[in-house]
Design an enzyme around this catalytic site. Structure first.
Site, short mmCIF file in Angstrom:
data_model
loop_
_atom_site.label_atom_id
_atom_site.label_comp_id
_atom_site.label_asym_id
_atom_site.label_seq_id
_atom_site.Cartn_x
_atom_site.Cartn_y
_atom_site.Cartn_z
N ARG A 148 -17.16 -27.53 -16.30
CA ARG A 148 -16.38 -27.00 -15.63
C ARG A 148 -16.66 -25.33 -15.75
O ARG A 148 -16.50 -24.38 -14.72
CB ARG A 148 -14.96 -27.36 -15.56
N ASN B 203 -11.41 -34.24 -8.47
CA ASN B 203 -11.70 -33.17 -7.71
C ASN B 203 -13.27 -33.05 -7.61
O ASN B 203 -14.07 -33.53 -8.31
CB ASN B 203 -11.26 -31.82 -8.50
N CYS C 184 -3.56 -35.49 -3.86
CA CYS C 184 -3.40 -34.03 -4.55
C CYS C 184 -1.92 -33.92 -4.79
O CYS C 184 -1.09 -34.29 -3.78
CB CYS C 184 -4.19 -32.94 -3.65
N HIS D 73 -7.15 -28.46 -0.44
CA HIS D 73 -7.35 -27.45 -1.05
C HIS D 73 -7.82 -25.95 -0.06
O HIS D 73 -8.07 -25.08 -0.36
CB HIS D 73 -8.48 -27.19 -2.24
N TYR E 265 -4.46 -22.34 -2.52
CA TYR E 265 -6.05 -22.36 -2.63
C TYR E 265 -6.68 -21.43 -1.66
O TYR E 265 -7.84 -20.70 -2.02
CB TYR E 265 -6.73 -23.70 -2.66
C1 G6P Z 1 -3.80 -28.18 -8.72
C2 G6P Z 1 -4.65 -28.83 -8.01
C3 G6P Z 1 -5.39 -29.95 -8.68
C4 G6P Z 1 -6.26 -29.32 -9.85
C5 G6P Z 1 -5.24 -28.72 -10.85
C6 G6P Z 1 -6.21 -27.94 -11.94
O1 G6P Z 1 -2.75 -29.13 -9.21
O2 G6P Z 1 -4.09 -29.31 -6.81
O3 G6P Z 1 -6.36 -30.31 -7.68
O4 G6P Z 1 -6.89 -30.46 -10.52
O5 G6P Z 1 -4.55 -27.92 -10.16
O6 G6P Z 1 -5.38 -27.83 -13.07
P1 G6P Z 1 -5.87 -27.10 -14.43
O7 G6P Z 1 -4.95 -27.31 -15.41
O8 G6P Z 1 -7.19 -28.32 -14.79
O9 G6P Z 1 -6.33 -26.09 -14.12
#
Ligand code: G6P
Length: 431
Positions: free
Chosen positions: A94, A148, A169, A199, A245
């Protein structure tokens, strides 16, 4: 009371798992689960998270058996629901997705732009393998995809497997909650006409007890701060409400500058949050979901999962916003792609409401991002260089062919170990 014999969680060693379990505890009056099987390829994470989950269940006096396994077949066998929440390449991958695009003045983000593309390519082969196991060992099970980029992974499964997949989601229920809170009403009083892709979505209309309050909402959202990071004139110009997003599209240069100036990427921050969370999970006195979990973006995703399970099991036929096959629900997109729209959910499954045409103000962006998603699926399944280059090129955040090609080459190389479709024998496929 709904009864579920077995839920399999693939990626069960995720720091999010205690959130899902907390959801089953919160809803214990409505649903009883015989067994929750957690599967993970990382035995250490599985043991730590599994231990936490066992304490949660024991402390709440749930009559649910928790199984921990490194065998996907064992986890999936006989499951009614398979929840997928995997991260291929974990946080290190990531962070690369977040950093590499910035070198080209393109946003680095786990679901948007080139980062989302590469995350999809790492995930698609594994998601399809999981689907094969579900087809074989749990035919008829519901496959709930949280992995995701959820819209792209769901589209890959819709096009290339026979599982009953629904993409999920937490954004839609969070948005509904945020609006209800701003108005001081209950969540159920709010109905959102949600259109677009996972998103990449807009609230076309907001209803409060059946009254269209979209205009009033746009005025109110101006005061929402970080949760609504848009210039108020944008929503008024579009005539619809953009969701979180979309800032990567409507405010791209600013988001790039912000990311470049930041000391850490989101993945690096999450790595620290996870470290603290795992400390708690290891603690034998920790019996409930720790509050630090709310620092993760996916907090409350259990609500979306359990609501969906309950409606499928109890034939509730209520309306929920999920990712499913378009089938004409959005007239401006192909039939076989995934969309995120309100759907009627019951024992029959998930049927999207007919949302008609998208407003002219948002149609082109939605179509272009969908084109990126579909090329990403095509490349992710076949390993075709041409499709991969198309995916990079058509993404609205990538400014030129030169940048598209440079990003593709650098990112494929960086993630080589997780991309068997592109490097079947160690060399990229020519077509
Ligand atoms: C939001 C999105 C999710 C994503 C998350 C990331 O809730 O809808 O799709 O996985 O944020 O969270 P993080 O804590 O991993 O940045």
């Amino acid at each position: 009371m709904a009864k579920i014999a077995k839920v399999a969680v693939i990626g069960g060693g995720s720091s999010y798992t205690p959130e899902l379990i907390d959801g089953f505890i919160t809803h214990e009056e409505e649903v009883q689960v015989g067994e929750i099987a957690l599967h993970d390829i990382d035995p250490e994470r599985l043991e730590i998270v599994g231990g936490m989950v066992q304490r949660q269940v024991h402390f709440a006096e749930l009559d649910t058996k928790i199984t921990l396994t490194g065998s996907r077949q064992e986890a999936v066998e006989g499951a009614d629901f398979v929840v997928s929440q995997i991260r291929v390449g974990q946080m290190a991958a990531r962070i690369l997705d977040e950093k590499i695009p910035l070198k080209y003045d393109v946003i680095g983000q786990e679901t948007t732009g080139p980062g989302g593309t590469l995350k999809a390519w790492r995930t698609i082969p594994v998601a399809l393998e999981i689907a094969r196991d579900v087809e074989r060992y749990a035919p008829g099970a519901w496959f709930l995809n949280f992995t995701n980029p959820s819209g792209i992974i769901t589209e890959a499964l819709l096009k290339h497997s026979n599982v009953n997949v629904v993409g999920l989601c937490n954004n839609p229920i969070n948005m509904q909650h945020m609006i209800a809170e701003a108005l001081g009403v209950r969540d159920e009083q709010i109905f959102l006409e949600w259109v677009g892709l996972n998103h990449v979505n807009w609230v076309r209309r907001v209803y409060l007890d059946g009254q269209d309050i979209t205009g009033r909402m746009i005025d109110l959202l101006e005061m929402a701060g970080d949760e609504f990071p848009f210039d108020p004139e944008l929503a008024r110009t579009l005539g619809v409400i953009p969701t979180w997003y979309l800032q990567y599209y409507y405010d791209h240069p600013h988001k790039v500058a912000e990311a470049k100036a930041a000391e850490k990427t989101r993945g690096e921050v999450v790595r620290e949050i996870e470290k603290a969370l795992f400390e708690k999970y290891r603690d034998p006195n920790q019996m409930v979901k720790p509050p630090e979990l709310s620092q993760r973006g996916g907090a409350l995703y259990s609500e979306a999962a359990i609501r969906l399970m309950l409606s499928l099991l109890l034939d509730r036929r209520d309306v929920q916003i999920v990712v499913t096959r378009n089938g004409g629900a959005i007239a401006d997109l192909p039939e076989d792609v995934s969309v995120e729209v309100p759907c009627v959910v019951g024992a029959h499954g998930v049927i999207p409401l007919n949302m008609g045409h998208l407003p002219e103000t948002i149609r082109a962006l939605c179509q272009q991002v969908k084109s990126w998603e579909s090329w990403t699926v095509e490349a992710g399944v076949t390993g075709s260089r041409r499709a991969a280059l198309m995916a990079m090129l058509v993404n609205p955040l990538v400014p030129s062919f030169e940048v598209a090609r440079a990003l593709l080459d650098e990112m494929l190389e960086a993630h080589r170990a997780y991309l068997p479709q592109f490097f079947p024998s160690g060399t990229p496929s020519p077509e």
